[in-house]
Every structure is written in C-alpha cells, then in structure tokens.
Design a protein around this motif. Structure first.
Motif, PDB file in Angstrom:
ATOM      1  N   HIS A 125       0.824  -1.219   0.000  1.00  0.00           N
ATOM      2  CA  HIS A 125       0.000   0.000   0.000  1.00  0.00           C
ATOM      3  C   HIS A 125       0.854   1.263   0.000  1.00  0.00           C
ATOM      4  O   HIS A 125       0.316   2.356  -0.027  1.00  0.00           O
ATOM      5  CB  HIS A 125      -0.973  -0.004   1.181  1.00  0.00           C
ATOM      6  N   PRO A 169     -10.035  -7.164  -7.180  1.00  0.00           N
ATOM      7  CA  PRO A 169     -10.679  -6.400  -6.098  1.00  0.00           C
ATOM      8  C   PRO A 169     -10.932  -7.344  -4.910  1.00  0.00           C
ATOM      9  O   PRO A 169     -11.503  -8.415  -5.101  1.00  0.00           O
ATOM     10  CB  PRO A 169     -12.022  -5.968  -6.710  1.00  0.00           C
ATOM     11  N   GLY A 228     -12.496  -6.992  -1.243  1.00  0.00           N
ATOM     12  CA  GLY A 228     -13.118  -6.166  -0.221  1.00  0.00           C
ATOM     13  C   GLY A 228     -12.867  -4.697  -0.517  1.00  0.00           C
ATOM     14  O   GLY A 228     -13.095  -4.252  -1.635  1.00  0.00           O
ATOM     15  N   PRO A 229     -12.381  -3.942   0.494  1.00  0.00           N
ATOM     16  CA  PRO A 229     -12.220  -2.502   0.309  1.00  0.00           C
ATOM     17  C   PRO A 229     -11.012  -2.126  -0.560  1.00  0.00           C
ATOM     18  O   PRO A 229     -10.880  -0.993  -0.954  1.00  0.00           O
ATOM     19  CB  PRO A 229     -12.026  -1.983   1.735  1.00  0.00           C
ATOM     20  N   VAL A 230     -10.121  -3.058  -0.817  1.00  0.00           N
ATOM     21  CA  VAL A 230      -8.913  -2.695  -1.584  1.00  0.00           C
ATOM     22  C   VAL A 230      -8.877  -3.446  -2.915  1.00  0.00           C
ATOM     23  O   VAL A 230      -9.598  -4.407  -3.128  1.00  0.00           O
ATOM     24  CB  VAL A 230      -7.611  -3.008  -0.807  1.00  0.00           C
ATOM     25  N   GLU A 236      -1.252  -2.394  -3.493  1.00  0.00           N
ATOM     26  CA  GLU A 236      -2.635  -2.305  -3.024  1.00  0.00           C
ATOM     27  C   GLU A 236      -3.155  -0.890  -3.233  1.00  0.00           C
ATOM     28  O   GLU A 236      -2.524   0.077  -2.803  1.00  0.00           O
ATOM     29  CB  GLU A 236      -2.709  -2.646  -1.528  1.00  0.00           C
ATOM     30  N   SER A 255      -6.699   1.776  -3.141  1.00  0.00           N
ATOM     31  CA  SER A 255      -8.070   1.883  -2.644  1.00  0.00           C
ATOM     32  C   SER A 255      -8.993   1.721  -3.845  1.00  0.00           C
ATOM     33  O   SER A 255      -8.586   1.877  -4.995  1.00  0.00           O
ATOM     34  CB  SER A 255      -8.288   3.243  -1.980  1.00  0.00           C
ATOM     35  N   ARG A 256     -10.262   1.424  -3.567  1.00  0.00           N
ATOM     36  CA  ARG A 256     -11.225   1.267  -4.665  1.00  0.00           C
ATOM     37  C   ARG A 256     -11.382   2.549  -5.476  1.00  0.00           C
ATOM     38  O   ARG A 256     -11.477   2.515  -6.705  1.00  0.00           O
ATOM     39  CB  ARG A 256     -12.586   0.853  -4.098  1.00  0.00           C
ATOM     40  N   GLU A 257     -11.372   3.697  -4.740  1.00  0.00           N
ATOM     41  CA  GLU A 257     -11.540   4.983  -5.452  1.00  0.00           C
ATOM     42  C   GLU A 257     -10.402   5.201  -6.436  1.00  0.00           C
ATOM     43  O   GLU A 257     -10.602   5.611  -7.573  1.00  0.00           O
ATOM     44  CB  GLU A 257     -11.573   6.158  -4.474  1.00  0.00           C
ATOM     45  N   GLN A 302     -10.827   3.291  -9.406  1.00  0.00           N
ATOM     46  CA  GLN A 302     -11.855   3.857 -10.277  1.00  0.00           C
ATOM     47  C   GLN A 302     -11.297   5.013 -11.107  1.00  0.00           C
ATOM     48  O   GLN A 302     -11.589   5.133 -12.294  1.00  0.00           O
ATOM     49  CB  GLN A 302     -13.054   4.336  -9.460  1.00  0.00           C
TER      50      GLN A 302
END
Lengths: 276, 346, 298
Positions: free
Chosen positions: B270, B292, B294-296, B311, B313-315, B318
């Motif tokens: 991360h 993907p 979970g949250p990561v 790793e 983040s989802r954002e 995106q």
C-alpha cells in the motif's frame, strides 16, 4: 536418571515404584530361566532341546499355531470388515462376542471345544462319518488355537478399517478403479501392517497357549504334544533343568515375536505419517 | 506486578528455543509475544509461569527473584491454548477449582465461593452456562471460561497461550475486542502469545517480536508496524515487496540513500503509488492482474523479471481504471533499506 | 447408465455384501457362540439338582473361595502399579521410556506355563531361595502365595496398558492448569487425573479380573493340585473333567462362563463410555491421537 523438569510432582516416586515392582514380579523371576540354563553345559543343552520328542513338539506347536493364525487372518478380516462396514441385525452383540476368547477362561474353552468336537459331540458326530477326526488330533489343536487367536486379528484390524478415509476410496472410484482394484491397491496396502500385527499377535499367543489345548489335543508324544505341555511333563518328573531349557527356547522365540510386533507397529506408524 | 526477564536461555537437546532473552514488562500492560511457530514464544510464556525451567537467566516478579518459585506460588493465571478445562466438572466447578483447593485456612466459605464464581461468570458474560460441562460449550465460550477460571485466584499476572488460536475467524475477532475491553477493566499485567500479527497489533499495548529464540523488536503496535527494526519484522508484519539493490539500483536511489554492497529494500504494497505518466524516479511495469478484494484492489505488476504487489483503494482504481496488459508507472511512498542481509531468505 | 450397480461408488455389490456378512456371522456363531451355549447346556444336562449339588460340594466351594481371594489380591496390586506406571510414563519425558513400555508388555509374551515355572525356579525346594524358605517354614510354591504371584504376573500389564495410551491422549494440560491454580500434587491427582481416567481404569480392572479368575496354565504349574486347598476354579474343572464328571465340570465352568458374559457386558458399557469421553475430548482440540479403546493384546 535425572529429573525432567515438570511442575507435576511424583516423577521419582512413580517411576521408582514402577521399576521396583516390574523387577520384583517380572524381571528377576524371568532372569531365573537364563541363570538356570547357564548352569547346563552347551552339549547337554543342545541334546535336550533337539531330542526327537522335543523337536516333534516344536513342529506341532509352531505348525498348528501357524495354521490357526492364517485361518484367523482370513476370517478375522471378513469379520472385522463386516463389523466396520455393514449394518445388520445384532451387530453390537456380535461385536461384543468377538471378545469372548479374551474373557472365557482357557480351561473352560478347552473342555468345551473338546466335548463339542469329540466323536459323540454336537459337532464331532457330523464330522466323524466323513472321516474327519478333530478332537485328540493336531486338527483339534488348530481349532482351539483359532478360538483363542480370533480377537487379536479382529481387534487390531477394526480401528484401522474405521480410520480409513472414505475420500481415498471415493477418489479411487472416481479414477475408474473397480471395487476389487480399490480393495487390492488402496485398502489392502493400508491395512496390511495391522493384518501382519494381528497375525503375529495371534501366532505368539497360540505358541504359548496351554489351557485350551491340552484338553482337546490328546497329548500323544510325537503327534499331538505341544511344547508347553512337555515343559509341564518335565516339571512333574522333577526335571527342572530340562523344563528350563525348553522354556528358554520358547522365551527366546517369544521375544523375537515381541520385537517383530513392535517393529511392525513402528512401520505402520511411519507409513501413517508419510501418508498424512 | 512487573515482570523482568534477564538473560533467559533454553535448549531442547540441540534445538535452541530461547537465546539470551532480556525483557521487562511493566505493571498493568498487555503485551503480545509475536512470532512464527517454533520461535520460542510459548516456551518463554511457560518459563514466566514456572512450568518450564530456563537453562540460565532469571525471572523477577516486582523486582524479586522468582526463578525457583513453584508455579503454585507465583500467583500467575495461565490460560492454555486448548483451554485445559476440567472435562468432568461443570463450568461453575471449573471456575471454583482454584478456590476449593486453597489450604483450609485460606479457603473461602461456600457462600463466598458461590458469590465470587457468579461474579466472574458475569464478568465473562456466561453466568447462564454455570451448570454445563465443557464439552457442551462452543470454542469461544470455553475460552472465556478458561479466562474466568484463571482470574478466580486473583493472579498478579495473566498469561495466555495462543488465546484465539483454535477459534474461527469471526469469533476470534469478537473475542479479541472483548479481551481488550476486559483488560481495560481489570488492568492486570498480561502477556499473550500469538503467531497472528493482526491479533498482536490490535489487542496489545506492546508487541515483542520473536524469531528463532531471539527478540527482533519491542515496541508499540504502531512502532513495530511502521518502523520495523529488522527485515524479519518487516516481512512478518504484513505483505511486502523486496528489492535487491544489485538488481534494482534505481530503488536505492529512490530511497535517497547511498548503499555500499548488498542491501535490500522493503516496500509495503500500500506504500506504492501507481501513475499513468512517468514522473521522476518512477519505474515501468505491466499490469498482470487486478483483483478487487473487499475494500482494496490488489494489482500485480510485472517489472523486468519480478512481480510487484500493489494495493490501491477502490476509489483510486476507479480513477486509474487499470486494465490487464496495460503499461503503467509506479513509485514507492516509503522504503526501508537494510544493509548486509545476505543471509536473508525470502 | 448401469442401473444394477450399487448407488454408492464405494460399496460392494449386494450379493458380495450379504455373502461376507454371512461368512462372518457363520464363523462367529459356530466358533464362539456355539461353545458358549454348550457350556450352559452341558452344565444343566442332568438337571438343576445335579447342577446345584456340584456347586455345593466342599471342594468346589474352596476352589471358588480361592479364586476370589486370588483376584482380590492380584487386581489391587496391579491397579496400583498401573496407576504409578502410567503417571510416570504419560506425564514425564525420560530416556528409555519406550523400552520400559515394552518391558511392561513382557508378561503377555510369555507362555503361562513359563510364568509358573519361574516361580518354581525361585521358590521351589531346589530353587534359589527355596532352602531358606524351607528353613523358615514359609511355603510359597504349591501354596496360595505362589498362586497369587503367578496370577499377578500374568495379569501384570492389563491396567497399565489401558491407562498409558489414555493418559497420553488426554495430555497433561488439565493437570498443569490445576497446579497453576494452586492445587497440590495430591489434589491434582485426586480431583483431576483420577476422574478423567476413571473409565479407562475400570476397563483395565475388568480385563485384569477376568484373567485373574480364569488363569489356568501358570496357576496349574505352581498350585500342586491339592484338592480343597490349592485348587482354583479352573484347576477344579480340570480335575472333574479328567475324572469324567462332565456335568460337575461344566457346572463349575458355567460360573466362569457367566463371569465371562458379565465381563463382556461391562466391557461393552465401559467401551461405550470411553468412546463418548474421547469423542467429547475430540471436540476439545486434542493434544494426541484419541486412542480407540483397545483390547488387551498378548
């Protein structure tokens, strides 16, 4: 022996008592056999343990024990297999019945089998017309030893058969093996050490057996006289060194079997670990 | 009660379980002994409890030598990995055991015992199970009963051997939080052994990382995670990307440190930034996988012959919209470099 | 596809299943059950009166009494030994442990006749300490002490070999927990160890007792066959049988067969309890392999 560290107390006391009691009851008395035999000269000893009547008794003892143990392996496997794999009425009763030879005193077994298989007995009367004599022949000894040895084979096989993983057999079936192939290549190798252990246990017990055999054997010198009986006969004639010499031969053979059993169990556990 | 461990060593035959351990545990703290299996952590715990004796060294309780004190007299509460509940006694009798075996003069009356056990069972929220037998309890319930039993004798120290090891993930997480709260309530000096880094970081005030019988690092959860003292600690606490300076010269540069000879750089997944454009010091990598979780979002990049784990983040994913096969650039936010670690095995 | 094939891939075809069960049951019935029935039929063949007379006979009585005395001495001796040995072996690590365990099994490997012989070599009139015993007017061989000793020898391993695997499977966590909670060694043993091994202990005692009451070979060698004095029940059966008193012999034998039946029933009950306990312990994560209760092996 140094004290291993443990917060549990009583190590010295319990181990000391164990060794003392073991020595007094088992080790020192057993050693008497070796010391007593050591007093004999080698030629005397050799002449005694290889005299014709004695050699004939070895043949009877080992021969009948071997046949009985083999019969037990065959039927013991079928019994153990049926008890672990199949459901049938009265299963618990039959399971408990397997232990009867452990629980029934050998003298009782001896007179019962002898009466059952005598010419007028329940079983003997049907065998006699066909020329089969059981009581008072070596065949009778085999019958008695089969009775005595059965639980050893069944009780050694049962837990192993229970522990066999169903997945392994299912895997074999998925891979296209027939039921017979699965048995021969998957199940049998897995239970082989237990079967050998059971065989050796039954064999070892049969060799030393006395009570159940003497009633049915007829005890004819050279034909149906077992070695333990010969020891007793020598004792009754106050021939202590003769009895002891024979006892030593049997003892040595028992120890060899005991080591074989331990070795087999070690082998089985190693195989188990490798498989795991 | 504080615990001081001085120069403790222990061997089992040729195997060195503990090698000259020095450690002091202040009063009221909850300490985690963290390490892989076979690192000596359970042995250390058992030595503190007096169940194992050290080959050399001393254990001090509140500054007094307790090395040769019998377990019975140490006033430690020990919670066993598999709970060791007395299977033939009810839950109530299990908790009452320590009180019932006290010498006649110190033994509380039956009424007092009843009151105390009930109170403890309430503390672990299991008073409704008092008449059950251990075999009728779930793993989490057994664990809490074992704890209540240990607390019944009012120990000065509470020792827990892999307290959550035999539980499933969900129960494990609940119990962790619960133990933390319980410790805040009773404030007894506590030590627990674990091989689970997440557990140690979440529950403990202080973490002692052990490896091969030696202490690698002592510190708060944040210290050991953010500033690992050794390559082992770095690797053991969380995922990591490893770069050898010889192969990845540029990474040492990124770390803005000059290194002579062999050095290894560690970067957490991360702590790697993925960008679309080649900025200063960025390396090129091809996207191999995008998972993907979970949250990561876990991204694997191929860089030369190595695989680099990142790793996001989802954002962030995106925004970037990474696709397998794309060529992107990446750069570490934080690198830790260790020198002279030839024997370091990944 | 093949509708005749059995539903489960790992099951034998029906005909084979039934034949195997058939063979197994036929074998068990003819080899084990038939002799058992035969004992009782023979015992009662000449009527209940003859049966009861045979049991009321003074020599039969004295044989029964001697058998009970022998078991009452031999079993507690081996019980205490079994507990001590299993405590040392299952709770501590020491060198030579495996060797000690095989030594404990030794009496199972020795022929009963030899068990008797060794005591004659030691205590007989020509034995090691026979002359000394004679001088002090102590009789061991051809007397009750010899019978008890021989019985202790042949039943030596029973309790120990039930307890050792059981205690090893249970592990020492519970005892350590008890100590850490302040219990003394005695309290730990009495309140934690004994209740835990209770069923295994009873199991061993049942087997030990059955063998102690039924032993023939070893006792036969040391007893001297003095009617009304040194005859145990099995020896009394032999004498009656050799004197062609079939009904009387089987009457006494029926008592021992009854004992065997009781033993089998108790054994099944205890085995069931043991299994239950080991299963309960299985749920508690095991520290060792849960041993299936095993019957004594020679």
């Amino acid at each position: 022996m140094s004290k291993p560290h443990s917060i549990l107390p009583g190590f010295r006391l319990s181990l000391g008592y164990t060794i003392l009691y073991l020595s007094l009851i088992v080790l020192i008395p057993l050693s008497a056999i070796f010391f007593k035999t050591a007093l004999m000269s080698w030629p005397d000893f050799w002449a005694l343990v290889t005299s014709p009547r004695v050699v004939a008794s070895y043949k009877v003892t080992f021969g009948t024990s071997l046949v009985a143990a083999l019969i037990n392996c065959l039927f013991g496997l079928v019994v153990a297999w049926s008890l672990t794999r199949y459901q049938f009425v009265g299963k618990r009763f039959f399971d408990a019945l397997v232990d009867l030879p452990f629980a029934l005193p050998t003298a009782v077994a001896g007179i019962t089998l002898s009466s059952l298989y005598s010419v007028n007995g329940w079983v003997g009367q049907y065998l006699e017309p066909h020329g089969i004599k059981v009581a008072y022949t070596p065949t009778g000894i085999v019958v008695a030893l089969t009775f005595i040895g059965l639980p050893f084979v069944v009780r050694t096989l049962q837990p192993v058969l229970e522990d066999l993983e169903a997945e392994v057999e299912e895997a074999a079936a998925c891979l296209g093996a027939t039921r017979w192939q699965t048995f021969r290549r998957v199940i049998f190798p897995a239970i082989l050490p237990a079967l050998l252990t059971g065989f050796t246990l039954a064999f070892a017990r049969a060799i030393g057996e006395y009570g159940s055999v003497i009633f049915i054997a007829g005890n004819m010198p050279m034909i149906s006289e077992i070695t333990p009986l010969l020891i007793v006969a020598k004792l009754e004639q106050y021939d202590y060194s003769g009895a002891t010499a024979l006892a030593l031969v049997m003892l040595v053979f028992s120890f060899v079997l005991l080591f074989t059993i331990n070795g087999l169990q070690w082998w089985a556990s190693r195989r188990g670990q490798r498989g795991a | 009660m504080s615990i001081d461990i001085q120069n403790i060593s222990k061997r089992f035959g040729p195997f060195v379980a503990l090698d000259n351990i020095n450690l002091s545990l202040p009063t009221g703290e909850l300490t985690a002994l963290l390490g892989p299996s076979g690192c000596g952590k359970t042995t250390l715990l058992r030595i503190i409890a007096g169940m194992e004796s050290a080959d050399q060294g001393q254990v001090l309780f509140s500054g007094n030598d307790a090395t040769h004190l019998h377990t019975r007299d140490r006033q430690v509460g020990f919670v066993f990995q598999h709970y060791a509940l007395f299977r033939h006694m009810t839950v109530f009798e299990n908790v009452a055991f320590g009180l019932r075996v006290k010498p006649r003069k110190e033994r509380p009356s039956d009424a007092e015992i009843r009151q105390k056990v009930t109170h403890l069972l309430q503390l672990v929220q299991l008073d409704w199970l008092a008449d059950r037998y251990p075999s009728q309890l779930s793993g989490g319930q057994r664990q809490r009963i074992a704890l209540a039993r240990a607390l019944a004798v009012e120990p000065k120290v509470l020792l827990l051997d892999e307290p959550f090891g035999a539980l499933d993930t969900k129960v494990r997480k609940e119990l962790r939080r619960w133990l933390r709260h319980l410790h805040d309530e009773v404030h007894i000096t506590s030590v627990f052994v674990t091989h689970d880094q997440e557990e140690a970081l979440e529950v403990a005030d202080r973490v002692v990382v052990l490896n091969k019988g030696k202490i690698e690092q002592i510190g708060t959860p944040d210290e050991v995670y953010s500033h690992p003292a050794t390559p082992f600690v770095y690797q053991f606490l969380g995922n990591v990307n490893v770069f050898h300076s010889r192969i990845h010269g540029s990474w040492a540069e990124i770390a803005k440190q000059e290194h002579q000879g062999e050095a290894v750089a560690f970067v957490r997944p991360h702590d790697i930034e993925i960008t679309r454009d080649a900025g200063q010091g960025a390396l090129q990598g091809t996207v191999r996988f995008v998972h993907p979780i979970g949250p990561v979002v876990r991204v694997e990049l191929a860089h030369q012959s190595e695989t680099i784990e990142v790793e996001l983040s989802r954002e962030r994913q995106q925004q970037l919209d990474l696709r397998v096969g794309e060529v992107t650039y990446f750069r570490p936010r934080q690198v830790q470099v260790f020198e002279d670690v030839q024997d370091f095995v990944i | 596809m093949q509708p005749k094939k059995s539903a489960r891939s790992t099951q034998e075809p029906r005909w084979l299943r039934y034949s195997l069960i058939g063979i197994a049951l036929a074998f068990l019935l003819s080899f084990l059950f038939l002799p058992l029935v035969f004992v009782f039929v023979q015992a009662l063949a000449k009527g209940v009166d003859t049966y009861l007379d045979a049991l009321k006979e003074p020599d039969a009585w004295s044989a029964i009494r001697l058998t009970l005395i022998t078991a009452a001495i031999a079993v507690p001796f081996n019980l205490v030994f079994g507990v001590a040995a299993s405590w040392a072996i299952a709770r501590f690590e020491f060198k030579g442990k495996a060797f000690l365990v095989s030594l404990i099994d030794l009496p199972f490997a020795v022929s009963p006749v030899i068990c008797g012989l060794i005591y004659i070599l030691l205590f007989g009139s020509h034995g090691w300490i026979g002359p000394w015993l004679q001088d002090h007017d102590i009789k061991i061989v051809f007397a009750i002490p010899g019978i008890v000793l021989a019985t202790v020898f042949v039943t030596f391993p029973f309790v120990a070999r039930e307890l050792i695997p059981l205690m090893q499977a249970q592990g020492k966590d519970e005892e350590e927990a008890a100590i850490s909670l302040g219990a003394s060694g005695f309290q730990t043993f009495w309140r934690v160890t004994l209740p835990n091994v209770k069923w295994g202990l009873i199991y061993g005692v049942i087997l030990c007792n059955a063998r102690a009451m039924g032993e023939f070979g070893a006792v036969s060698v040391v007893s001297g066959h003095i009617r009304g004095e040194t005859n145990t029940m099995p020896l009394h059966i032999e004498i009656l049988y050799n004197e062609y008193q079939q009904a009387a012999a089987f009457a006494v034998a029926s008592l021992l067969a009854l004992l065997a039946l009781v033993t089998l029933v108790l054994k099944s009950v205890v085995e069931w309890r043991l299994r239950k306990e080991l299963a309960a312990q299985d749920e508690l994560p095991p520290d060792g392999l849960p041993a299936t209760p095993r019957t004594a092996h020679a």
